[in-house]
Design an enzyme around this catalytic site. Structure first.
Site: not given
Length: 371
Positions: A242, A246, A249-250
Site C-alpha cells: 500500500h 501510493e 503512483k504520486n
C-alpha cells in the site's frame, strides 16, 4: 466557529444503558502489541493460543471502539451531526454492542463463534475510510475559501488518531482470523510474512502503479529498482504494498504531467531499498518538478490533493487507487509506516523533483502507537 451542519437523516440516539457502557469503556486504557509479539505468539497457533487471543480481543476491542465512538460524538465544526460521520459512528456502536453482548470465550467452540463475529465486524467497517472521506470533503466544501487548509489542526489530529486506531483494530482482527486459514501461505504467520522481500513487494506495487498511470494517461514513465531481492525481513506485505504503491503512483503522476507536452522522454523514477541494522529504508526519487516549500505542510493534511476528488462518482470501494483525490494517500501511508515503528518523510526540490523516504523498523519491537 462551528458550521451549521444539518443532517438530512435523523440523528440516531444511543440507548442510555449502551451509552453509559461506552463511556465506561472509553475511560479504560488500551493495550498495545508489537509486530514481534504478534508473530512470536502466533508461530504455533494451537487451540490454547487461539483461545487466549480471542479472550484478549473480547476485552480489548470494545475499549478501542469506545474511544472512537466518544471522539465521533464530540467533533468540532458540526461534524458529529454530519450524515457520513453519523453512519460511521453507528457502525462503531453496533460493533461495540455485538462484542459486549457476546458471552465470555471459554472454549474452542466459543472461540470459533467469536472469530466469525469479529470477521463480520471487520467487513461491516470496510467502507469506513471512504465514507469518512466524503464527510471531510463536504466540510472542505462548506469552508470554501474562508479558511485555509491548515487552519483546522484539531480535525487533522482527530483523523490521525481515528485512522491509526482503525489500522490497529483491523490488524488485530485480521491476524486472529487469518490464523484459522487451513492452508496458510508458506512463511506466513497470519497476516505477517516472516520473509518479506521489500524489493519484490516494491516491484509488485510498481507494476500496479504503472498500470494505474497507463489507464489515466495512456503511458507511464519507467521505474528502476535498486536493491537485493534476496534480502528479507518480517513485515505485513499488504501494508508495504500500500505504501510503496501510493508513493510511486504520486511520482509517476508528477513526472507524466510535467513531461506530457514535452519533446523529451520522461525520466525514470528510481526506487532504492537499503538494509540497515535498525531500519529498512525505501527511497522513491522522481524528477516531476517538486513541491513548493510553502506547500509541503499541506501534503500531510486530509484536505489536500492534486488529483480530482471522485466524491460524486459511483459507489467507492476501499482501494488505494480509488482513494486518489481525497488527499488521504500520504497521511494514511505515514500512519501505516508509524504503526510498526517506522516513518515516512518527504524532501522536495521545487523545479526538479521529490524524494520520499519510507523507513520500516526491521526489529519489530515497537508497540502500536495507540491514540
Amino acid at each position: 466557529m462551528a458550521l451549521p451542519y444539518l443532517a438530512s437523516a435523523a440523528r440516531r440516539a444511543i440507548e442510555r444503558g449502551l451509552a453509559e457502557e461506552i463511556k465506561k469503556c472509553s475511560l479504560m486504557k488500551q493495550t498495545g502489541v508489537s509486530l514481534k509479539h504478534m508473530m512470536e505468539f502466533s508461530l504455533h497457533p494451537s487451540d490454547n493460543y487461539l483461545l487466549f487471543s480471542a479472550q484478549f480481543l473480547h476485552k480489548e476491542l470494545p475499549v478501542r471502539l469506545a474511544h472512537r465512538v466518544t471522539e465521533l460524538e464530540n467533533l468540532p465544526h458540526g461534524l458529529s451531526s454530519q450524515d457520513e460521520v453519523l453512519k460511521v459512528r453507528d457502525w462503531y456502536v453496533d460493533s461495540f454492542r455485538d462484542l459486549r453482548t457476546f458471552p465470555d470465550v471459554q472454549d474452542s467452540k466459543d472461540e470459533l463463534k467469536f472469530t466469525e463475529l469479529i470477521n463480520q465486524i471487520k467487513m461491516r467497517h470496510n467502507n469506513v475510510m471512504p465514507t469518512m472521506a466524503v464527510g471531510i470533503h463536504k466540510l472542505k466544501q462548506a469552508l470554501g475559501r474562508k479558511q485555509g487548509l491548515n487552519e483546522l489542526p484539531e480535525i487533522h489530529q482527530f483523523l490521525d488518531r481515528f485512522y491509526m486506531s482503525r489500522i490497529g483494530i483491523r490488524m488485530l482482527i485480521g491476524q486472529h482470523v487469518a490464523l484459522h486459514d487451513p492452508k496458510p501461505l508458506p512463511g506466513y504467520v497470519g497476516l505477517i510474512c516472516t520473509k518479506v522481500s521489500p524489493v519484490i513487494v516494491a516491484q509488485n506495487a510498481i507494476d500496479d502503479a504503472r498500470c494505474a498511470c497507463m489507464r489515466t494517461y495512456g503511458t507511464s514513465p519507467e521505474v528502476h529498482v535498486y536493491g537485493d531481492p534476496s534480502f528479507t525481513f518480517a513485515y505485513v506485505p499488504t501494508h508495504l504494498h500500500h505504501m510503496v504503491f501510493e508513493l510511486v503512483k504520486n511520482s509517476l503522476r508528477a513526472v507524466q504531467e510535467r513531461y506530457i507536452d514535452s519533446d523529451h522522454d520522461c525520466p525514470h523514477v528510481r526506487v532504492v531499498v537499503a538494509d540497515g541494522l535498525e531500519d529498512i529504508t525505501i527511497k522513491i526519487s522522481d524528477e516531476g518538478g517538486g513541491i513548493r516549500r510553502s506547500g509541503l505542510p499541506k501534503i500531510w493534511t486530509y484536505f489536500y490533493s492534486t488529483a480530482q476528488t471522485p466524491v460524486d462518482g459511483p459507489q467507492i470501494q476501499e482501494l488505494p487507487s480509488v482513494m486518489a483525490g481525497y488527499g488521504y494517500g500520504l497521511p494514511i501511508s505515514r500512519l501505516y509506516a508509524r504503526y510498526f515503528g517506522g516513518d515516512l518523510q518527504i524532501i522536495s526540490m521545487e523545479g526538479y523533483g521529490t524524494d520520499a523516504y519510507l523507513h520500516l523498523n526491521r526489529l519489530g519491537n515497537v508497540q502500536e502507537p495507540l491514540p
